[in-house]
Design a protein around this motif. Structure first.
Motif, PDB file in Angstrom:
ATOM      1  N   VAL A  19       0.950  -1.307  -0.024  1.00 30.40           N
ATOM      2  CA  VAL A  19      -0.025   0.016   0.032  1.00 30.40           C
ATOM      3  C   VAL A  19       1.037   1.195   0.014  1.00 30.40           C
ATOM      4  O   VAL A  19       1.713   1.481   0.662  1.00 30.40           O
ATOM      5  N   LEU A  20       0.596   2.181  -1.154  1.00 25.79           N
ATOM      6  CA  LEU A  20       1.289   3.508  -1.048  1.00 25.79           C
ATOM      7  C   LEU A  20      -0.037   4.403  -0.468  1.00 25.79           C
ATOM      8  O   LEU A  20      -0.950   4.309  -1.109  1.00 25.79           O
ATOM      9  N   ALA A  21       0.454   5.194   0.338  1.00 25.76           N
ATOM     10  CA  ALA A  21      -0.608   6.129   0.809  1.00 25.76           C
ATOM     11  C   ALA A  21      -0.152   7.781   0.530  1.00 25.76           C
ATOM     12  O   ALA A  21       0.919   8.224   0.709  1.00 25.76           O
ATOM     13  N   ALA A  22      -1.112   8.425   0.016  1.00 26.68           N
ATOM     14  CA  ALA A  22      -0.767   9.779  -0.002  1.00 26.68           C
ATOM     15  C   ALA A  22      -1.861  10.658   0.538  1.00 26.68           C
ATOM     16  O   ALA A  22      -3.089  10.356   0.500  1.00 26.68           O
ATOM     17  N   ALA A  23      -1.449  11.697   1.123  1.00 29.82           N
ATOM     18  CA  ALA A  23      -2.030  12.640   1.823  1.00 29.82           C
ATOM     19  C   ALA A  23      -1.565  13.997   1.736  1.00 29.82           C
ATOM     20  O   ALA A  23      -0.464  14.315   1.380  1.00 29.82           O
ATOM     21  N   SER A  24      -2.160  15.060   2.565  1.00 34.17           N
ATOM     22  CA  SER A  24      -1.874  16.540   2.178  1.00 34.17           C
ATOM     23  C   SER A  24      -0.788  17.054   3.380  1.00 34.17           C
ATOM     24  O   SER A  24      -0.166  18.327   3.342  1.00 34.17           O
ATOM     25  N   THR A  25      -0.910  16.198   4.455  1.00 31.59           N
ATOM     26  CA  THR A  25       0.134  16.868   5.682  1.00 31.59           C
ATOM     27  C   THR A  25       1.020  15.662   6.321  1.00 31.59           C
ATOM     28  O   THR A  25       0.331  14.562   6.132  1.00 31.59           O
ATOM     29  N   ASP A  26       2.111  16.020   7.016  1.00 35.56           N
ATOM     30  CA  ASP A  26       2.910  14.952   7.442  1.00 35.56           C
ATOM     31  C   ASP A  26       2.065  14.470   8.756  1.00 35.56           C
ATOM     32  O   ASP A  26       2.408  13.291   8.791  1.00 35.56           O
ATOM     33  N   GLU A  27       1.165  15.134   9.355  1.00 33.68           N
ATOM     34  CA  GLU A  27       0.264  14.532  10.390  1.00 33.68           C
ATOM     35  C   GLU A  27      -0.509  13.175   9.889  1.00 33.68           C
ATOM     36  O   GLU A  27      -0.708  12.279  10.288  1.00 33.68           O
ATOM     37  N   LYS A  28      -1.250  13.668   8.693  1.00 29.72           N
ATOM     38  CA  LYS A  28      -1.868  12.514   8.141  1.00 29.72           C
ATOM     39  C   LYS A  28      -1.014  11.405   7.446  1.00 29.72           C
ATOM     40  O   LYS A  28      -1.505  10.295   7.598  1.00 29.72           O
ATOM     41  N   LEU A  29       0.130  11.784   7.215  1.00 23.63           N
ATOM     42  CA  LEU A  29       0.826  10.659   6.603  1.00 23.63           C
ATOM     43  C   LEU A  29       1.356   9.744   7.697  1.00 23.63           C
ATOM     44  O   LEU A  29       1.542   8.421   7.411  1.00 23.63           O
ATOM     45  N   ALA A  30       1.759  10.319   8.789  1.00 23.89           N
ATOM     46  CA  ALA A  30       2.145   9.682   9.850  1.00 23.89           C
ATOM     47  C   ALA A  30       0.944   8.648  10.446  1.00 23.89           C
ATOM     48  O   ALA A  30       1.113   7.530  10.648  1.00 23.89           O
ATOM     49  N   LEU A  31      -0.447   9.069  10.602  1.00 28.35           N
ATOM     50  CA  LEU A  31      -1.625   8.388  10.729  1.00 28.35           C
ATOM     51  C   LEU A  31      -1.691   7.135   9.660  1.00 28.35           C
ATOM     52  O   LEU A  31      -1.893   5.969  10.096  1.00 28.35           O
ATOM     53  N   ALA A  32      -1.479   7.486   8.292  1.00 30.52           N
ATOM     54  CA  ALA A  32      -1.510   6.276   7.451  1.00 30.52           C
ATOM     55  C   ALA A  32      -0.343   5.292   7.629  1.00 30.52           C
ATOM     56  O   ALA A  32      -0.760   4.157   7.542  1.00 30.52           O
ATOM     57  N   LYS A  33       0.809   5.772   8.030  1.00 30.19           N
ATOM     58  CA  LYS A  33       1.792   4.865   8.495  1.00 30.19           C
ATOM     59  C   LYS A  33       1.311   3.629   9.666  1.00 30.19           C
ATOM     60  O   LYS A  33       1.605   2.636   9.641  1.00 30.19           O
ATOM     61  N   GLN A  34       0.689   4.334  10.718  1.00 33.97           N
ATOM     62  CA  GLN A  34       0.412   3.720  11.889  1.00 33.97           C
ATOM     63  C   GLN A  34      -0.792   2.785  11.465  1.00 33.97           C
ATOM     64  O   GLN A  34      -0.893   1.693  11.974  1.00 33.97           O
ATOM     65  N   HIS A  35      -1.563   3.003  10.558  1.00 32.45           N
ATOM     66  CA  HIS A  35      -2.411   2.026   9.816  1.00 32.45           C
ATOM     67  C   HIS A  35      -1.964   1.109   8.909  1.00 32.45           C
ATOM     68  O   HIS A  35      -2.869   0.189   8.482  1.00 32.45           O
ATOM     69  N   GLY A  36      -0.570   1.203   8.846  1.00 33.01           N
ATOM     70  CA  GLY A  36      -0.159  -0.229   7.974  1.00 33.01           C
ATOM     71  C   GLY A  36       0.248   0.242   6.526  1.00 33.01           C
ATOM     72  O   GLY A  36       0.965  -0.559   5.761  1.00 33.01           O
ATOM     73  N   ALA A  37       0.439   1.470   6.271  1.00 34.82           N
ATOM     74  CA  ALA A  37       0.704   2.040   4.725  1.00 34.82           C
ATOM     75  C   ALA A  37       2.394   1.545   4.848  1.00 34.82           C
ATOM     76  O   ALA A  37       3.151   1.625   5.623  1.00 34.82           O
ATOM     77  N   ASP A  38       2.727   1.014   3.571  1.00 36.81           N
ATOM     78  CA  ASP A  38       4.012   0.824   3.235  1.00 36.81           C
ATOM     79  C   ASP A  38       5.141   1.772   3.098  1.00 36.81           C
ATOM     80  O   ASP A  38       6.155   2.013   3.660  1.00 36.81           O
ATOM     81  N   ASP A  39       4.473   2.717   2.219  1.00 33.49           N
ATOM     82  CA  ASP A  39       5.137   3.886   1.735  1.00 33.49           C
ATOM     83  C   ASP A  39       4.382   5.173   1.596  1.00 33.49           C
ATOM     84  O   ASP A  39       3.057   4.827   1.397  1.00 33.49           O
ATOM     85  N   VAL A  40       4.615   6.459   1.873  1.00 29.57           N
ATOM     86  CA  VAL A  40       3.656   7.575   1.983  1.00 29.57           C
ATOM     87  C   VAL A  40       4.458   8.773   1.501  1.00 29.57           C
ATOM     88  O   VAL A  40       5.501   8.815   1.194  1.00 29.57           O
ATOM     89  N   PHE A  41       3.638   9.568   0.869  1.00 28.86           N
ATOM     90  CA  PHE A  41       3.992  10.958   0.097  1.00 28.86           C
ATOM     91  C   PHE A  41       2.926  12.011   0.216  1.00 28.86           C
ATOM     92  O   PHE A  41       1.944  11.574   0.425  1.00 28.86           O
ATOM     93  N   ASN A  42       3.386  13.074   0.012  1.00 28.08           N
ATOM     94  CA  ASN A  42       2.532  14.320   0.197  1.00 28.08           C
ATOM     95  C   ASN A  42       2.086  14.741  -1.182  1.00 28.08           C
ATOM     96  O   ASN A  42       3.203  15.288  -1.969  1.00 28.08           O
ATOM     97  N   TYR A  43       0.909  14.595  -1.687  1.00 26.85           N
ATOM     98  CA  TYR A  43       0.471  14.795  -3.009  1.00 26.85           C
ATOM     99  C   TYR A  43       0.294  16.236  -3.270  1.00 26.85           C
ATOM    100  O   TYR A  43       0.106  16.691  -4.332  1.00 26.85           O
TER     101      TYR A  43
END
Length: 328
Positions: free
Chosen positions: A167-191
């Motif tokens: 799972v790649l997760a994209a969100a708009s803030t660092d806080e949201k990306l951290a939450l996505a990581k907590q729920h299991g995202a493998d990689d994240v980025f700010n779109y």
């Protein structure tokens, strides 16, 4: 009893909490003491008069209700007062009491709180249907989730991981990306800082994504399609960005990919057996601890305006839930 009442469509100021007569029980229905109400982007659109369904005003919004049965109609034999249930009421949920069709009730496991229940059915139901029936997501495939910290976004991360996807997760803030990581995202980025295609190609060694889960729409949709791998599936979930995108169809041809619509509400009516099986699978995942509803909880009917502002401003993480009463 107290209830939120919409008397004309428009901004949140058109709603108010009023004293109204208690709803009357009718055949085939039960009365609920409302404990918590899930409030999502479709609810915000409904209040503004911008949703596909436009109820006649005045009415009380709120359709995803968790509560306790207090009374049953004489022809209802399969449910008793005291049962903890989840109900889709159509409207009328943002009130101290509401009426729900008995044949649509879902009994809650003791391990599920009312707040979690109110944030469960629509978001997880939509996502499971999207990833399993519409995308046929397979273990080992790569799933991109936009709006990854929102109500449906977090569910897509969890279910995607439960199905064995990367799972790649994209969100708009660092806080949201951290939450996505907590729920299991493998990689994240700010779109909002990086282009979707550039990050996808970086994370997939130029291969692209097998499935895109997009509840945002707007200008991000075309970027997702341009990031698809061969035989990829782009899931049309919603348009939280406010703009319905126009995607050049030559991209679907060149990518050999599919643009797939997801309309959970119609799915539940047209394919009730599949919907029932999906619910069974979701409750199993909950009991196994593989999905954990994340809610932004607001205490009291009076906070409906704040809930709308959070949704419209895309500030919520997880599902917005309005708490009406506490369990004793």
């Amino acid at each position: 009893m107290r209830a939120v009442v919409l008397r004309s469509y428009g901004p949140p100021s058109q709603l108010g909490v009023e004293d109204v007569p208690a709803p009357q029980l009718k055949p085939g229905h039960v009365k609920l003491r409302v404990h918590a109400v899930g409030f999502g982007f479709p609810d915000a659109l409904t209040v503004a008069g911008k949703y596909q369904v436009k109820p006649e005003v005045p009415f009380t919004p709120g359709s995803e209700v968790a509560g306790v049965v207090t009374e049953v109609a004489s022809d209802v034999l399969h449910i008793e007062p005291g049962a903890r249930v989840l109900a889709m009421t159509g409207q009328g949920g943002l009130a101290e009491e509401c009426i729900a069709p008995a044949d649509k009730l879902i009994l809650l496991p003791d391990s599920m709180s009312m707040a979690a229940a109110a944030g469960f059915l629509v978001n997880y139901g939509t996502t499971y249907h999207a990833l399993v029936q519409r995308a046929n997501l397979q273990a080992g495939e790569t799933l991109l989730v936009l709006g990854a910290a929102g109500g449906v976004g977090l569910t897509a991360i969890e279910i995607g991981k439960a199905l064995g996807a990367r799972v790649l997760a994209a969100a708009s803030t660092d806080e949201k990306l951290a939450l996505a990581k907590q729920h299991g995202a493998d990689d994240v980025f700010n779109y909002t800082k990086d282009t979707i295609k550039a990050k996808v190609m970086e994370f997939t060694a130029e291969r692209g994504i097998d499935v895109a889960y997009d509840p945002v729409g707007g200008d991000f949709a075309e970027q997702c399609v341009r990031s698809m791998a061969w035989n990829g599936r782009y899931l049309v979930i919603g348009f939280a960005a406010g703009k319905i995108p126009a995607i050049p169809l030559n991209l679907a041809l060149l990518k050999g990919c599919s643009l797939v619509g997801v309309f959970w509400g119609t799915h539940t009516r047209r394919e009730p057996e599949v919907h029932a099986a999906n619910l069974k699978a979701l409750f199993k995942l909950f009991e196994e601890g593989k999905i954990k509803p994340h809610v932004t909880e607001m205490d009291g009917l009076d906070r409906f305006t704040e809930a709308l502002e959070v949704l419209n401003g895309r500030k919520a993480t997880g599902k917005v839930v309005i708490r009406v009463a506490r369990e004793s």
